[in-house]
Design an enzyme around this catalytic site. Structure first.
Site, PDB file in Angstrom:
ATOM      1  N   HIS A  20      17.145 -60.184  24.063  1.00  8.99           N
ATOM      2  CA  HIS A  20      17.149 -59.767  22.662  1.00  8.99           C
ATOM      3  C   HIS A  20      15.859 -60.252  21.996  1.00  8.99           C
ATOM      4  CE1 HIS A  20      21.338 -60.096  23.985  1.00  8.99           C
ATOM      5  NE2 HIS A  20      21.616 -59.133  23.118  1.00  8.99           N
ATOM      6  N   HIS A  47      26.298 -51.647  15.286  1.00  9.85           N
ATOM      7  CA  HIS A  47      26.633 -52.686  16.271  1.00  9.85           C
ATOM      8  C   HIS A  47      28.062 -53.197  16.053  1.00  9.85           C
ATOM      9  CE1 HIS A  47      25.983 -55.959  19.143  1.00  9.85           C
ATOM     10  NE2 HIS A  47      24.793 -55.455  19.404  1.00  9.85           N
ATOM     11  N   HIS A  75      20.509 -48.308  20.172  1.00  7.11           N
ATOM     12  CA  HIS A  75      21.520 -49.373  20.285  1.00  7.11           C
ATOM     13  C   HIS A  75      22.534 -49.287  19.148  1.00  7.11           C
ATOM     14  CE1 HIS A  75      23.095 -52.936  22.104  1.00  7.11           C
ATOM     15  NE2 HIS A  75      22.737 -53.768  21.148  1.00  7.11           N
ATOM     16  N   ASP A  89      17.412 -55.869  23.266  1.00 13.52           N
ATOM     17  CA  ASP A  89      18.347 -55.267  22.312  1.00 13.52           C
ATOM     18  C   ASP A  89      18.150 -55.808  20.896  1.00 13.52           C
ATOM     19  OD1 ASP A  89      19.362 -54.209  24.623  1.00 13.52           O
ATOM     20  OD2 ASP A  89      21.423 -54.893  24.309  1.00 13.52           O
ATOM     21  N   ASP A  90      18.655 -55.035  19.932  1.00 17.53           N
ATOM     22  CA  ASP A  90      18.876 -55.456  18.538  1.00 17.53           C
ATOM     23  C   ASP A  90      17.643 -55.412  17.650  1.00 17.53           C
ATOM     24  OD1 ASP A  90      21.460 -55.842  19.302  1.00 17.53           O
ATOM     25  OD2 ASP A  90      21.402 -58.031  19.241  1.00 17.53           O
TER      26      ASP A  90
END
Length: 273
Positions: A230, A130, A126, A76-77
């Protein structure tokens, strides 16, 4: 005598006012929606506290009479400054992964997005911000995923469908938002194993990487595992070689997500997505 009585009366009134004020403050601190939401948001920040999810996947295929074990590494991210190193590692081990990208990073690192796709990994969304409040309280989940999807499509030439909810789908992705996800043609993946990689930012990278690998390998017990990591943390990328080695020793293969063979992995057990 009369003056003393008046002073006593004033004191009693002041005490009464103070008591009312304190009581009101305590009531507000308990019942205030803003404080309740703030408390809730603090809880959902901890991905590791999300419930375990059982995957509604049919029995895995067999090879030479043995049940296949598949690990889905998800990151992620990103993309970020450590993503290229991660891609090098995955390539060396002939392992595929799934990436869930933040819109701003898609704009900043388009070449990495293109490389992820070109090397056989799945590129999903994603969100743009956020931000828990914007995505869930304000109901912008689908809108942000559509915007992120458009950015990715402009780079890789196709529009991915799979999304990863920031902080996990529970409790933010309520039924109303899930209905919109389905109507928008999107899918959702949470995870079955949280590597807790974000927790070790203040440790030396080598020590942190060893702990992250241990977290993953200890919890990898089922035929299919979806592993949360991540690629914006150096310790996360440093942990990948040991994770790949350890999972291979436990009999796992590594695959990227495939839209044509989607199976639900979400904390709500909502089979529509």
């Amino acid at each position: 005598m009369e003056k003393a009585l008046k002073i006593k009366q004033i004191v009693v009134v002041l005490i009464a006012i103070a008591a009312v004020a304190i009581g009101y403050y305590m009531f507000q601190s308990i019942t205030s929606p803003a404080k309740a939401v703030a408390k809730q948001e603090n809880v959902v920040q901890l991905a590791s506290e999300q419930p375990k999810v059982e995957m509604n996947k049919t029995a895995p295929s067999r090879f030479n009479g043995k049940e296949r074990k598949v690990a889905y590494l998800t990151f992620d991210d990103g993309p970020g400054k450590y993503t290229a190193e991660l891609l090098n590692t995955l390539k060396q081990h002939d392992a595929k992964a799934t990436f869930f990208l933040i819109g701003a990073n898609v704009k900043e690192f388009p070449d990495l997005v293109k490389r992820e796709n070109a090397e056989g990994h799945y590129v999903g969304m994603h969100s743009m911000t956020h931000n828990f409040a914007k995505l869930y309280k304000n109901g912008e989940y689908v809108n942000e995923m559509k915007e992120d999807q458009g950015l990715i499509a402009n780079i890789i030439g196709k529009s991915p469908k799979l999304t990863r909810p920031p902080y996990g789908s529970m409790p933010g992705l309520n039924e109303g938002l899930r209905n919109k996800v389905v109507e928008g043609g999107f899918k959702v993946w949470d995870w079955t194993i949280d590597s807790l990689d974000w927790r070790y930012n203040k440790m030396p990278v080598d020590a942190a990487a060893a702990q992250i690998a241990q977290n993953v390998l200890t919890n990898a017990t089922k035929p299919q595992e979806v592993i949360l990591m991540h690629d914006i943390h150096p310790q996360s990328v440093a942990a990948v070689p040991a994770i790949l080695k350890g999972l291979k020793e436990k009999g796992y293969e590594f695959e990227a997500y495939h839209e044509e063979s989607h199976f639900p992995v979400n904390f709500w057990h909502d089979n529509r997505m």
